[in-house]
Design an enzyme around this catalytic site. Structure first.
Site, PDB file in Angstrom:
ATOM      1  N   ASP A  55      33.423  82.435  39.951  1.00 55.39           N
ATOM      2  CA  ASP A  55      33.112  81.522  38.880  1.00 55.39           C
ATOM      3  C   ASP A  55      34.246  80.643  38.482  1.00 55.39           C
ATOM      4  OD1 ASP A  55      30.678  82.734  39.015  1.00 55.39           O
ATOM      5  OD2 ASP A  55      30.845  84.196  37.417  1.00 55.39           O
ATOM      6  N   GLY A  56      35.271  81.094  38.429  1.00 53.52           N
ATOM      7  CA  GLY A  56      36.348  80.125  37.977  1.00 53.52           C
ATOM      8  C   GLY A  56      36.391  78.907  38.591  1.00 53.52           C
ATOM      9  N   THR A 170      27.282  86.177  29.810  1.00 52.30           N
ATOM     10  CA  THR A 170      27.649  87.226  30.955  1.00 52.30           C
ATOM     11  C   THR A 170      29.273  86.896  31.125  1.00 52.30           C
ATOM     12  OG1 THR A 170      26.892  85.935  32.689  1.00 52.30           O
ATOM     13  CG2 THR A 170      25.198  87.930  31.746  1.00 52.30           C
ATOM     14  N   ALA A 171      29.753  86.214  30.468  1.00 54.88           N
ATOM     15  CA  ALA A 171      31.086  85.928  30.895  1.00 54.88           C
ATOM     16  C   ALA A 171      32.077  86.665  29.707  1.00 54.88           C
ATOM     17  CB  ALA A 171      31.513  84.516  30.959  1.00 54.88           C
ATOM     18  N   TYR A 172      32.969  85.642  28.915  1.00 60.15           N
ATOM     19  CA  TYR A 172      33.691  86.111  27.843  1.00 60.15           C
ATOM     20  C   TYR A 172      33.163  86.711  26.577  1.00 60.15           C
ATOM     21  CZ  TYR A 172      38.128  86.293  24.960  1.00 60.15           C
ATOM     22  OH  TYR A 172      39.237  86.592  24.263  1.00 60.15           O
ATOM     23  N   PHE A 174      30.115  88.392  26.710  1.00 55.53           N
ATOM     24  CA  PHE A 174      29.809  89.810  27.324  1.00 55.53           C
ATOM     25  C   PHE A 174      30.918  90.702  26.932  1.00 55.53           C
ATOM     26  CE2 PHE A 174      29.441  93.020  30.388  1.00 55.53           C
ATOM     27  CZ  PHE A 174      28.099  93.690  30.257  1.00 55.53           C
ATOM     28  N   SER A 175      32.199  90.330  27.602  1.00 54.99           N
ATOM     29  CA  SER A 175      33.318  91.354  27.116  1.00 54.99           C
ATOM     30  C   SER A 175      33.685  91.718  25.607  1.00 54.99           C
ATOM     31  CB  SER A 175      34.462  90.784  27.868  1.00 54.99           C
ATOM     32  OG  SER A 175      34.399  90.600  29.356  1.00 54.99           O
TER      33      SER A 175
END
Length: 272
Positions: A55-56, A170-172, A174-175
């Site tokens: 993804d990056g 669903t990225a940061y 989500f965390s």
């Protein structure tokens, strides 16, 4: 005029280098021209960007093609790869479908970011996943005020706050404990990170809303704003940050019409 395909790969991973070599050969065999850089003097842009990595890497590709409306198709060579559409074992089929133009294109909402400093400076940025206001001094909390649509909502000390799109849920976000939002839902999310407050729940607002964060004067250290974890904007004490729906979406090419629930099950290996 030859049909061109932009190849964006992970900078150093050997698997990405080998995949790029394979893709180049396959594209040439099918009469397409692989390119690795955008030519500002070319008569037309590449018709698609093929992204080899995680993804990056796709976020980097979105930065490269910004302003050109070139759809991106990701092949996941990383870990989870929520933005990717295919796996490397199907790379030959991916190239064949690119040559046949056998794919659809969807738009993903982005966010525009503006930081007004107390010195009168204005810094702007954008993101497809999130803008994160973070503390610079890791030994302290950062004191922030959060507002929506011109009205204050809450104030708290925290490690930071994530202002996210549905894509970034669903990225940061989500965390940090935010909700998973289906990507076709046009919304903005505000997810505090380790906030010291009774009311510091994740928020979901409509696409026309404006999220605002102020770095309060009682902070002893400045903050930073990170856009997709790639582009940094300074946020000194007293800064006012606004996040709103972006003027320019990111275009993603899709090979399959798999429901997002199926993607969640596959990526997280959920026990269905």
């Amino acid at each position: 005029m030859s049909r061109r395909v932009l190849i964006v790969r992970h900078d150093w991973r050997s698997q990405a280098v080998a995949a790029a070599d394979f893709v180049e050969a396959q594209l040439r065999d099918l009469g397409l021209e692989p390119v690795h850089e955008l030519d500002p003097d070319a008569a037309t842009d590449p018709e698609l960007g093929l992204v080899l990595g995680g993804d990056g890497t796709l976020l980097r590709a979105a930065e490269l093609v910004r302003g050109r409306r070139i759809p991106l198709l990701g092949v996941n060579l990383g870990h989870v790869g929520f933005l990717a559409e295919a796996d490397p074992d199907g790379l030959g089929e991916v190239v064949r479908r690119i040559a046949a133009r056998d794919y659809s294109v969807e738009e993903r909402m982005t966010i525009d970011v503006e930081v007004q400093t107390p010195q009168g400076e204005c810094h702007t940025g954008w993101a497809i996943n999130e803008a994160t206001i973070e503390k610079v001094d890791r030994s302290r909390v950062i004191e922030l005020a959060l507002g929506v649509d011109g009205r204050g909502l809450s104030t708290f000390g925290c490690d930071g706050i994530v202002l996210s799109t549905a894509t970034g849920s669903t990225a940061y976000a989500f965390s940090a404990g935010g909700p998973v939002v289906w990507p076709d839902v046009e919304a903005l999310l505000a997810v505090p990170i380790a906030a010291h407050a009774l009311f510091a729940r994740p928020l979901v607002v409509g696409p026309s809303s404006v999220l605002a964060v102020e770095v309060l004067e009682r902070n002893l250290q400045p903050g930073d704003v990170w856009c997709d974890g790639r582009r940094q904007l300074p946020a000194p004490v007293g800064s006012h940050i606004e996040v709103r729906r972006g003027a320019e979406p990111v275009m993603l090419a899709r090979l399959e019409q798999t429901p997002f629930s199926g993607r969640l099950v596959a990526k997280f290996n959920l026990p269905v």
